[in-house]
Design a protein around this motif. Structure first.
Motif, PDB file in Angstrom:
ATOM      1  N   ASN A  48      66.289  52.861  88.509  1.00  0.00           N
ATOM      2  CA  ASN A  48      65.466  53.463  87.452  1.00  0.00           C
ATOM      3  C   ASN A  48      64.084  52.825  87.451  1.00  0.00           C
ATOM      4  OD1 ASN A  48      66.540  50.967  86.181  1.00  0.00           O
ATOM      5  ND2 ASN A  48      65.419  51.719  84.384  1.00  0.00           N
TER       6      ASN A  48
ATOM      7  N   ALA B 243      60.844  51.646  84.822  1.00  0.00           N
ATOM      8  CA  ALA B 243      60.357  51.390  83.459  1.00  0.00           C
ATOM      9  C   ALA B 243      58.830  51.433  83.511  1.00  0.00           C
ATOM     10  CB  ALA B 243      60.847  50.043  82.965  1.00  0.00           C
TER      11      ALA B 243
ATOM     12  N   MET C 297      61.202  46.431  76.158  1.00  0.00           N
ATOM     13  CA  MET C 297      62.390  47.295  76.175  1.00  0.00           C
ATOM     14  C   MET C 297      62.689  47.836  74.777  1.00  0.00           C
ATOM     15  SD  MET C 297      65.183  45.756  78.867  1.00  0.00           S
ATOM     16  CE  MET C 297      65.056  44.009  78.447  1.00  0.00           C
TER      17      MET C 297
ATOM     18  N   SER D 248      59.947  50.443  73.708  1.00  0.00           N
ATOM     19  CA  SER D 248      59.872  51.694  74.482  1.00  0.00           C
ATOM     20  C   SER D 248      61.216  52.372  74.693  1.00  0.00           C
ATOM     21  CB  SER D 248      59.266  51.397  75.851  1.00  0.00           C
ATOM     22  OG  SER D 248      60.155  50.589  76.620  1.00  0.00           O
ATOM     23  N   GLU D 249      62.307  51.653  74.362  1.00  0.00           N
ATOM     24  CA  GLU D 249      63.665  52.155  74.591  1.00  0.00           C
ATOM     25  C   GLU D 249      63.915  52.461  76.067  1.00  0.00           C
ATOM     26  OE1 GLU D 249      64.348  55.444  71.970  1.00  0.00           O
ATOM     27  OE2 GLU D 249      64.253  54.219  70.162  1.00  0.00           O
ATOM     28  N   GLN D 250      63.307  51.648  76.929  1.00  0.00           N
ATOM     29  CA  GLN D 250      63.544  51.767  78.368  1.00  0.00           C
ATOM     30  C   GLN D 250      64.419  50.603  78.831  1.00  0.00           C
ATOM     31  OE1 GLN D 250      60.094  53.416  80.832  1.00  0.00           O
ATOM     32  NE2 GLN D 250      58.990  52.454  79.153  1.00  0.00           N
ATOM     33  N   LYS D 251      65.173  50.849  79.886  1.00  0.00           N
ATOM     34  CA  LYS D 251      66.107  49.862  80.409  1.00  0.00           C
ATOM     35  C   LYS D 251      65.479  49.135  81.597  1.00  0.00           C
ATOM     36  CE  LYS D 251      69.579  51.584  82.621  1.00  0.00           C
ATOM     37  NZ  LYS D 251      70.841  52.296  82.939  1.00  0.00           N
TER      38      LYS D 251
ATOM     39  N   THR E 265      65.381  47.760  88.845  1.00  0.00           N
ATOM     40  CA  THR E 265      64.381  48.536  88.111  1.00  0.00           C
ATOM     41  C   THR E 265      62.994  48.239  88.661  1.00  0.00           C
ATOM     42  OG1 THR E 265      65.685  48.474  86.075  1.00  0.00           O
ATOM     43  CG2 THR E 265      63.340  48.974  85.849  1.00  0.00           C
TER      44      THR E 265
END
Length: 447
Positions: A45, A47, A75, A78-81, A87
């Motif tokens: 993923n 970010a 994190m 932004s609610e990203q992993k 990543t």
């Protein structure tokens, strides 16, 4: 679109010596797209954090140097992993964020398991300031406008690319390939290598949209001129920028401050010019006094030429209409062959580590458009915009430096050939220059 820099990014990802990456390149050259595409292809993923759109992210770097805390805050906000090693973390528009750039030191030293790539317009300006980044703690990479080869791929001409890459001897290109490539190169002179302009042509065949894309890019650059910290430099930068077509239409193309403004002097305008160089909007090519090593030791710092970052932008800035595409060789010969010189310099920069120089002599006048350093050899280069060309300056250069010249190189509309030690490379093969020189040296000297 296929961009060859993806191969370099993959090497960076897999390197045992990987450090946080700073990707440099002018506005609209495709930095964000290439990093997102790289993340999509090679990571679980991505970010993505844009410090222009979300200025509040900057605060996380102002209050702490603890990278784990910084990432935790990012994190949550932004609610990203973010997963170590899996990543790709992209920090975009970091040119006005010195704390973000400085934090790369701590990511490098304390958290090498995170893969971080930074990008931003005018990063060259930011990095030219003292203490903008931690020396030795980051990797640098440069993304340039799309090459002619990348343009061919975007245009669906993979067969032509495969043919060019298959050439393994110095012999004439068959007419069927030569004529096709010649026409494609004329179109590349029109669109240039900025991805948006290429897209408008290759996907929609929309000349009007392509013209607008180039105009919008030029206007965006001109708005950036106002970001110079000294407001008095803004009009000077603008005047230098608008003088470039006039500078290149001169016979020897040496940069003259009086072309910018009557009575202008170097000390008044050199800071403005350096801003354009740092921003990579223009390329500065110094005159060399002799073909010695290191090539920089022979620079005449008082004499130089400047070129634009992209041949399509130069055509648009010069207000040369796309209809010239239909007018025989006009695109190649217009304003003293400046488009061809700009195009050749663009491709040489991507192939050779050392910035090219040029050489001139007065009384009588001779000029060699570029000197390129390949390993420990220096080769004189002449760019001709027509076929059936003579090379008086290349001949004179060899007379003056007989022991320094293994090959003399000419780019023109003639076919591929090696005539004694003069290597003629068709303009559409400029992306293959490094490899073609190798073939020519092997053919002539068996090395």
């Amino acid at each position: 679109m296929e961009r060859f820099i993806l191969n370099d990014l993959l090497k960076w990802k897999n390197s045992n010596y990987r450090k946080p990456l700073i990707l440099k390149g002018v506005r609209q050259v495709g930095k964000t797209w290439i990093l997102k595409e790289f993340g999509k292809r090679y990571y679980e993923n991505t970010a993505y954090f844009n410090f222009d759109e979300n200025e509040e992210y900057k605060q996380f770097f102002e209050t702490t140097k603890d990278v784990n805390r910084i990432l935790q805050n990012l994190m949550m906000a932004s609610e990203q992993k973010i997963i170590p090693e899996k990543t790709l973390i992209i920090f975009d528009e970091v040119q006005d964020c010195p704390n973000v750039i400085n934090s790369m030191k701590y990511f490098c030293e304390n958290a090498p398991q995170y893969h971080i790539a930074c990008a931003g317009s005018l990063l060259g300006i930011a990095l030219a300031k003292p203490s903008s980044f931690p020396v030795g703690k980051v990797n640098f990479m440069q993304i340039d406008p799309m090459t002619f080869t990348e343009f061919l791929l975007a245009n669906g001409d993979r067969n032509l690319v495969e043919y060019l890459e298959s050439v393994d001897s110095i012999e004439p290109i068959p007419d069927i390939f030569f004529n096709l490539l010649y026409e494609k190169l004329k179109m590349y002179y029109v669109t240039g290598g900025m991805p948006e302009s290429v897209k408008m042509w290759t996907e929609a065949r929309d000349i009007e949209a392509m013209q607008k894309a180039l105009s919008d890019i030029i206007r965006a650059y001109e708005r950036d001129f106002a970001k110079h910290p000294n407001v008095k430099e803004f009009p000077k930068i603008s005047m230098i920028w608008k003088s470039i077509p006039s500078q290149l239409s001169r016979e020897n193309k040496k940069f003259i401050y009086k072309v910018v403004k009557e009575g202008a002097r170097a000390r008044e305008y050199e800071n403005a010019l350096q801003w354009l160089v740092d921003a990579r909007l223009v390329q500065k090519v110094y005159r060399s006094t002799a073909p010695g090593l290191p090539i920089s030791a022979y620079d005449d710092l008082s004499a130089f030429k400047i070129y634009l970052v992209d041949v399509g932008l130069l055509r648009r800035l010069a207000q040369l209409a796309p209809t010239s595409f239909k007018e025989g060789n006009r695109l190649f010969t217009e304003f003293k062959g400046a488009l061809s010189e700009n195009y050749v310099l663009q491709t040489l920069i991507t192939q050779f580590e050392v910035m090219p120089r040029y050489w001139t002599q007065t009384n009588p006048p001779y000029k060699v458009d570029f000197l390129i350093q390949r390993e420990n050899d220096i080769f004189p280069v002449e760019v001709k915009s027509e076929a059936n060309t003579s090379s008086k300056s290349l001949k004179k250069f060899k007379e003056l430096f007989p022991d320094k010249v293994k090959l003399r190189i000419r780019f023109s509309l003639d076919n591929l050939k090696l005539d004694d030690d003069v290597l003629n490379i068709p303009l559409f093969m400029a992306d293959q220059t490094n490899r073609i020189i190798g073939l020519a040296l092997k053919q002539k000297y068996n090395v």
